[in-house]
Write an enzyme that holds these catalytic residues in place. Sequence first.
Site, short mmCIF file in Angstrom:
data_model
loop_
_atom_site.label_atom_id
_atom_site.label_comp_id
_atom_site.label_asym_id
_atom_site.label_seq_id
_atom_site.Cartn_x
_atom_site.Cartn_y
_atom_site.Cartn_z
N LYS A 185 0.86 -1.19 0.00
CA LYS A 185 0.00 0.00 0.00
C LYS A 185 0.90 1.24 0.00
CE LYS A 185 -1.84 2.86 2.76
NZ LYS A 185 -1.76 4.07 1.93
N GLU A 261 9.94 1.42 10.32
CA GLU A 261 11.01 2.43 10.10
C GLU A 261 10.33 3.78 10.24
OE1 GLU A 261 14.13 1.76 9.68
OE2 GLU A 261 13.99 -0.39 9.29
N CYS A 296 13.65 11.23 6.42
CA CYS A 296 13.60 10.80 7.82
C CYS A 296 14.93 11.05 8.52
CB CYS A 296 13.24 9.33 7.89
SG CYS A 296 14.30 8.31 6.86
N GLU A 395 9.65 16.39 14.64
CA GLU A 395 10.08 16.24 13.25
C GLU A 395 9.23 17.17 12.39
OE1 GLU A 395 9.00 12.55 11.31
OE2 GLU A 395 11.01 12.43 10.45
P1 NAD Z 1 2.39 8.44 7.78
O1 NAD Z 1 2.70 7.64 8.98
O2 NAD Z 1 1.34 9.47 7.85
O3 NAD Z 1 1.96 7.47 6.58
C1 NAD Z 1 2.77 6.41 6.15
C2 NAD Z 1 1.91 5.35 5.49
O4 NAD Z 1 1.02 4.83 6.47
C3 NAD Z 1 1.03 5.89 4.36
O5 NAD Z 1 0.94 4.92 3.35
C4 NAD Z 1 -0.32 6.06 5.04
O6 NAD Z 1 -1.42 5.95 4.17
C5 NAD Z 1 -0.30 4.89 6.01
N1 NAD Z 1 -1.19 5.07 7.16
C6 NAD Z 1 -1.60 6.22 7.74
N2 NAD Z 1 -2.45 5.96 8.76
C7 NAD Z 1 -2.56 4.61 8.82
C8 NAD Z 1 -3.30 3.73 9.65
N3 NAD Z 1 -4.10 4.19 10.63
N4 NAD Z 1 -3.18 2.39 9.44
C9 NAD Z 1 -2.37 1.92 8.48
N5 NAD Z 1 -1.67 2.71 7.64
C10 NAD Z 1 -1.75 4.04 7.81
O7 NAD Z 1 3.78 9.05 7.30
P2 NAD Z 1 4.07 9.97 6.03
O8 NAD Z 1 3.62 11.35 6.32
O9 NAD Z 1 3.58 9.30 4.80
O10 NAD Z 1 5.67 9.89 5.96
C11 NAD Z 1 6.48 10.70 6.72
C12 NAD Z 1 7.06 9.93 7.88
O11 NAD Z 1 7.78 8.78 7.43
C13 NAD Z 1 8.08 10.75 8.65
O12 NAD Z 1 7.85 10.60 10.03
C14 NAD Z 1 9.41 10.13 8.25
O13 NAD Z 1 10.44 10.30 9.19
C15 NAD Z 1 9.03 8.69 8.10
N6 NAD Z 1 10.03 7.97 7.29
C16 NAD Z 1 10.88 7.11 7.92
C17 NAD Z 1 11.86 6.44 7.20
C18 NAD Z 1 12.81 5.48 7.85
O14 NAD Z 1 13.42 4.68 7.15
N7 NAD Z 1 12.98 5.50 9.17
C19 NAD Z 1 11.97 6.66 5.83
C20 NAD Z 1 11.09 7.55 5.22
C21 NAD Z 1 10.11 8.20 5.96
#
Ligand code: NAD
Length: 495
Positions: A185, A261, A296, A395
Amino acid sequence: MTTVITTPPLQFDGRALIDGKRIDAISGARFDCISPVDGRVLTQIARCAEADINAAVTCARAAFQDQRWSGLAPAQRKRIMIRFADLLLAHGDELAVTETLDMGKPVKYARAVDVSSAANCMRWYGEAVDKIYDEIAPTASTALALITREPMGVVGIIVPWNYPMIMASWKIAPALAVGNSVVLKPSEKSPLTALRMADLALEAGIPPGVFNVVTGFGPEAGSPLALHMDVDCIAFTGSTRVGKQIHVMAGQSNLKRAWTELGGKSPNIVFADCPDLGKAVEAAVGSIFFNQGESCNAPSRLYVEASIKEQFLEKALALVPDYAPGNPLDQATVMGAIVDQMQMNSVLRYIDIGKSEGAKLLAGGEQALRETGGCYVQPTIFDGVHNDMTIAREEIFGPVLSVLSFTDAADVVCQANQSVYGLQAAVWTRDLNKALGVARALRAGTVHVNQYDEDDITVPFGGFKQSGVGRDKSLHAFDKYTETKTTWIRIDSPV
Ligand code: NAD
């Protein structure tokens, strides 16, 4: 001179991909895919929900059970994954422009970094998988204990929008290489390249049902995947807030393996005896503004030893104009658009909080290029930040650098570790003892010394503390997508 990339007009297909076929959501619902470059609607995306997730998981399970992929010899899967990598590269321009239009990053990086890394990742895990051996335990001679690795079965993968192809590849590649079926997804903010990757996987020879993509919103499409009773493993990249929910959902359902992650607020520590101040400044500025600060591992907390701070900031400010936002389709642009209006507003809100809590705005701080209809924020630097300020703790995920200062190694280690996150860190000094001592004391999954962005598929990536559980990349990633089985065989020796 500016060069705007012109590809033949791209036709985007926003339907999900289940069992090798592009299909609408069962409900027929769709949502607009809006480009942050200029606000235009690129296409409509299938708004999948529980029924679609169930269909995808059923197909993935069927594919796993009949062994159309899991039953192939590793060398056969290797050949197909290498073909997949080649196809990603062959479609590199199309994928790069799609990524840029979908989430706003400069096309030159989409091509040179995102497409290349995704293809390299597929190739690397494909090449690795027929070179790993199982084990025989050193037991008594009356028995043989085989320690073998088996694919888990159906792996659910949920990824964010900041590096859509790379984040997906880091999970898809090791999961597929060892024989799992996958339901991916992508983020609702950047679904287009995931769908094209799945098209190309089919073309490469990955059988239908093995790699499925369900599009939609987190609570509607992500949660049913994380809660599904027939998903064996959920691999998630995204925010710490949602990551915590993923572990709860895994526990509430079938105790599926959950790997997360998550976020970061990485400290970048520059001592007065830094061996090359120019390089340290370039890395500090370049790394926080790369990908519009939507990384991130961005070094968003810059700790500079008090005695060189003024000199450091002067050099840093001189570089800021180089990062002025521009049209991401222009090859000369290094800072593109923020992924969407919501994220842009969140970044601007943090800038307001920084000002109201007393930090000193040295550069930027405003929305940019409003006339385009897109989402752009100026590269922004705050000085006079303290560890207890919101912009030092949370963040921001945008082009905002918080500058702090310190007096000695003990002081800076204490400040740097005062964070719920522990993804990455850096230390700049020519003193080897100080470099290693500080690197050891920092609670982070990766520590850089005298550079920031060295990166390779061969090294693990992930965090301490609330930056997540598990590691992507390297051979360690295979551990996430395999179960370890022990088989005891009795030996009644006739001799
Ligand atoms: P997010 O957590 O809002 O969303 C990530 C994914 O989760 C999306 O596909 C979203 O649709 C899904 N999601 C959201 N709510 C959900 C739920 N209730 N149940 C299941 N899935 C759900 O994050 P974002 O805004 O898309 O991405 C930014 C974040 O990702 C930042 O915090 C960043 O640091 C982190 N990130 C971490 C890494 C790493 O390797 N540590 C790499 C890239 C990004």
